[in-house]
Motif scaffolding. Structure first.
Motif, PDB file in Angstrom:
ATOM      1  N   GLU A  82       1.963  88.017  66.926  1.00 48.87           N
ATOM      2  CA  GLU A  82       1.718  88.024  65.474  1.00 48.87           C
ATOM      3  C   GLU A  82       1.476  86.645  64.857  1.00 48.87           C
ATOM      4  O   GLU A  82       0.486  86.452  64.141  1.00 48.87           O
ATOM      5  CB  GLU A  82       2.877  88.728  64.764  1.00 48.87           C
ATOM      6  CG  GLU A  82       2.645  88.883  63.286  1.00 48.87           C
ATOM      7  CD  GLU A  82       3.817  89.573  62.609  1.00 48.87           C
ATOM      8  OE1 GLU A  82       3.821  89.576  61.373  1.00 48.87           O
ATOM      9  OE2 GLU A  82       4.713  90.079  63.307  1.00 48.87           O
ATOM     10  N   PRO A  83       2.320  85.631  65.108  1.00 51.50           N
ATOM     11  CA  PRO A  83       2.092  84.330  64.455  1.00 51.50           C
ATOM     12  C   PRO A  83       0.779  83.660  64.846  1.00 51.50           C
ATOM     13  O   PRO A  83       0.273  82.809  64.118  1.00 51.50           O
ATOM     14  CB  PRO A  83       3.273  83.470  64.915  1.00 51.50           C
ATOM     15  CG  PRO A  83       4.234  84.365  65.569  1.00 51.50           C
ATOM     16  CD  PRO A  83       3.528  85.630  65.908  1.00 51.50           C
ATOM     17  N   PHE A  84       0.210  84.043  65.970  1.00 51.11           N
ATOM     18  CA  PHE A  84      -1.021  83.427  66.445  1.00 51.11           C
ATOM     19  C   PHE A  84      -2.260  84.215  66.031  1.00 51.11           C
ATOM     20  O   PHE A  84      -3.386  83.778  66.275  1.00 51.11           O
ATOM     21  CB  PHE A  84      -1.009  83.311  67.980  1.00 51.11           C
ATOM     22  CG  PHE A  84       0.118  82.467  68.490  1.00 51.11           C
ATOM     23  CD1 PHE A  84       0.059  81.083  68.430  1.00 51.11           C
ATOM     24  CD2 PHE A  84       1.257  83.058  69.015  1.00 51.11           C
ATOM     25  CE1 PHE A  84       1.103  80.308  68.884  1.00 51.11           C
ATOM     26  CE2 PHE A  84       2.302  82.288  69.481  1.00 51.11           C
ATOM     27  CZ  PHE A  84       2.224  80.914  69.413  1.00 51.11           C
ATOM     28  N   GLY A  85      -2.054  85.396  65.423  1.00 48.09           N
ATOM     29  CA  GLY A  85      -3.188  86.254  65.094  1.00 48.09           C
ATOM     30  C   GLY A  85      -3.938  86.656  66.356  1.00 48.09           C
ATOM     31  O   GLY A  85      -5.160  86.777  66.360  1.00 48.09           O
ATOM     32  N   MET A  86      -3.198  86.852  67.419  1.00 47.22           N
ATOM     33  CA  MET A  86      -3.771  87.092  68.741  1.00 47.22           C
ATOM     34  C   MET A  86      -3.650  88.573  69.090  1.00 47.22           C
ATOM     35  O   MET A  86      -2.717  89.249  68.655  1.00 47.22           O
ATOM     36  CB  MET A  86      -2.980  86.251  69.756  1.00 47.22           C
ATOM     37  CG  MET A  86      -3.498  86.275  71.150  1.00 47.22           C
ATOM     38  SD  MET A  86      -2.489  85.245  72.245  1.00 47.22           S
ATOM     39  CE  MET A  86      -2.898  83.621  71.654  1.00 47.22           C
ATOM     40  N   SER A  87      -4.586  89.056  69.875  1.00 45.90           N
ATOM     41  CA  SER A  87      -4.510  90.445  70.338  1.00 45.90           C
ATOM     42  C   SER A  87      -3.350  90.581  71.332  1.00 45.90           C
ATOM     43  O   SER A  87      -2.911  89.610  71.942  1.00 45.90           O
ATOM     44  CB  SER A  87      -5.815  90.855  71.026  1.00 45.90           C
ATOM     45  OG  SER A  87      -5.951  90.171  72.252  1.00 45.90           O
ATOM     46  N   LEU A  88      -2.875  91.808  71.491  1.00 42.76           N
ATOM     47  CA  LEU A  88      -1.803  92.053  72.451  1.00 42.76           C
ATOM     48  C   LEU A  88      -2.259  91.724  73.871  1.00 42.76           C
ATOM     49  O   LEU A  88      -1.500  91.185  74.671  1.00 42.76           O
ATOM     50  CB  LEU A  88      -1.323  93.503  72.369  1.00 42.76           C
ATOM     51  CG  LEU A  88      -0.643  93.893  71.062  1.00 42.76           C
ATOM     52  CD1 LEU A  88      -0.220  95.360  71.104  1.00 42.76           C
ATOM     53  CD2 LEU A  88       0.549  93.009  70.786  1.00 42.76           C
ATOM     54  N   THR A  89      -3.511  92.025  74.162  1.00 48.20           N
ATOM     55  CA  THR A  89      -4.059  91.727  75.486  1.00 48.20           C
ATOM     56  C   THR A  89      -4.043  90.229  75.755  1.00 48.20           C
ATOM     57  O   THR A  89      -3.667  89.791  76.844  1.00 48.20           O
ATOM     58  CB  THR A  89      -5.496  92.271  75.610  1.00 48.20           C
ATOM     59  OG1 THR A  89      -5.475  93.671  75.323  1.00 48.20           O
ATOM     60  CG2 THR A  89      -6.064  92.036  76.990  1.00 48.20           C
ATOM     61  N   GLY A  90      -4.437  89.448  74.760  1.00 52.04           N
ATOM     62  CA  GLY A  90      -4.428  87.986  74.913  1.00 52.04           C
ATOM     63  C   GLY A  90      -3.020  87.458  75.142  1.00 52.04           C
ATOM     64  O   GLY A  90      -2.800  86.607  76.017  1.00 52.04           O
ATOM     65  N   MET A  91      -2.061  87.969  74.387  1.00 52.73           N
ATOM     66  CA  MET A  91      -0.680  87.513  74.550  1.00 52.73           C
ATOM     67  C   MET A  91      -0.118  87.960  75.900  1.00 52.73           C
ATOM     68  O   MET A  91       0.624  87.216  76.536  1.00 52.73           O
ATOM     69  CB  MET A  91       0.197  88.025  73.408  1.00 52.73           C
ATOM     70  CG  MET A  91       1.642  87.548  73.487  1.00 52.73           C
ATOM     71  SD  MET A  91       1.856  85.746  73.643  1.00 52.73           S
ATOM     72  CE  MET A  91       1.363  85.190  72.026  1.00 52.73           C
ATOM     73  N   LYS A  92      -0.499  89.169  76.340  1.00 60.55           N
ATOM     74  CA  LYS A  92      -0.021  89.648  77.637  1.00 60.55           C
ATOM     75  C   LYS A  92      -0.494  88.730  78.768  1.00 60.55           C
ATOM     76  O   LYS A  92       0.230  88.509  79.737  1.00 60.55           O
ATOM     77  CB  LYS A  92      -0.477  91.091  77.881  1.00 60.55           C
ATOM     78  CG  LYS A  92       0.395  92.090  77.138  1.00 60.55           C
ATOM     79  CD  LYS A  92      -0.124  93.487  77.045  1.00 60.55           C
ATOM     80  CE  LYS A  92      -0.539  94.172  78.265  1.00 60.55           C
ATOM     81  NZ  LYS A  92      -0.936  95.584  78.053  1.00 60.55           N
ATOM     82  N   LYS A  93      -1.686  88.172  78.636  1.00 66.45           N
ATOM     83  CA  LYS A  93      -2.182  87.236  79.647  1.00 66.45           C
ATOM     84  C   LYS A  93      -1.333  85.963  79.676  1.00 66.45           C
ATOM     85  O   LYS A  93      -1.004  85.452  80.748  1.00 66.45           O
ATOM     86  CB  LYS A  93      -3.649  86.896  79.385  1.00 66.45           C
ATOM     87  CG  LYS A  93      -4.580  88.044  79.683  1.00 66.45           C
ATOM     88  CD  LYS A  93      -6.013  87.679  79.377  1.00 66.45           C
ATOM     89  CE  LYS A  93      -6.923  88.865  79.635  1.00 66.45           C
ATOM     90  NZ  LYS A  93      -8.333  88.551  79.339  1.00 66.45           N
ATOM     91  N   HIS A  94      -0.976  85.469  78.491  1.00 69.34           N
ATOM     92  CA  HIS A  94      -0.106  84.291  78.422  1.00 69.34           C
ATOM     93  C   HIS A  94       1.258  84.598  79.042  1.00 69.34           C
ATOM     94  O   HIS A  94       1.794  83.805  79.816  1.00 69.34           O
ATOM     95  CB  HIS A  94       0.086  83.834  76.974  1.00 69.34           C
ATOM     96  CG  HIS A  94      -1.092  83.104  76.412  1.00 69.34           C
ATOM     97  ND1 HIS A  94      -1.470  81.850  76.843  1.00 69.34           N
ATOM     98  CD2 HIS A  94      -1.973  83.452  75.443  1.00 69.34           C
ATOM     99  CE1 HIS A  94      -2.533  81.461  76.163  1.00 69.34           C
ATOM    100  NE2 HIS A  94      -2.863  82.413  75.310  1.00 69.34           N
ATOM    101  N   ILE A  95       1.799  85.753  78.721  1.00 71.78           N
ATOM    102  CA  ILE A  95       3.106  86.148  79.239  1.00 71.78           C
ATOM    103  C   ILE A  95       3.050  86.312  80.759  1.00 71.78           C
ATOM    104  O   ILE A  95       3.969  85.904  81.477  1.00 71.78           O
ATOM    105  CB  ILE A  95       3.602  87.447  78.561  1.00 71.78           C
ATOM    106  CG1 ILE A  95       3.838  87.215  77.066  1.00 71.78           C
ATOM    107  CG2 ILE A  95       4.854  87.983  79.235  1.00 71.78           C
ATOM    108  CD1 ILE A  95       4.861  86.148  76.750  1.00 71.78           C
TER     109      ILE A  95
END
Length: 146
Positions: A82-95
């Motif tokens: 949420e704070p990054f305005g990022m898609s869930l898919t994008g955040m899942k890649k970081h995680i």
């Protein structure tokens, strides 16, 4: 995982089936996987791959911010994105990269994936930085010897 090795040529000692060792240069972006034979990666200094992966993961400012956020407690992927305005898919890649570097653990609870800092996550990095600090102290002491 494909890692970039900018302008670095690696020498690999390859054990052939007859036991002879062969040295050869690898292209810059070669994956170091040899399932059919054993290979020895001969670098000047060898650190644990977890430390290498941790530093690679920490190179990205988004992942550093995620780790800072997780320092305050566990969070879902949605809460982290949420704070990054990022898609869930994008955040899942970081995680996923943080998990591979053993800095973060995740647990799926129902439809939600909860992320937590891994216990002892920064132990390897801390040990490496202590060695670097000792090296810097030696350099400082020997500066006047020139």
């Amino acid at each position: 995982m494909n890692r970039r090795r900018s302008q670095l040529q690696l020498r690999v000692e390859d054990r052939a089936s007859d036991g002879r060792a062969e040295l050869r240069e690898l292209p810059t972006r070669t994956l170091l996987r040899f399932p059919e034979r054993s290979a020895i990666l001969n670098l000047m200094v060898q650190y644990q791959t977890t430390v290498d992966r941790a530093f690679a993961a920490l190179a990205d400012p988004t992942r550093r911010a995620v780790l800072e956020r997780l320092g305050g407690g566990s969070a879902t992927i949605s809460e982290l994105a949420e704070p990054f305005g990022m898609s869930l898919t994008g955040m899942k890649k970081h995680i996923r990269l943080l998990e591979e570097s053993q800095l973060v653990t995740t647990e799926k609870v129902g439809r939600v994936r909860r992320c937590t800092l891994a216990p002892y996550a920064f132990e390897g990095i801390s040990m490496w930085l202590q060695r670097l600090d000792r090296f810097a102290q030696v350099v400082e002491r020997t500066k006047g010897d020139r």
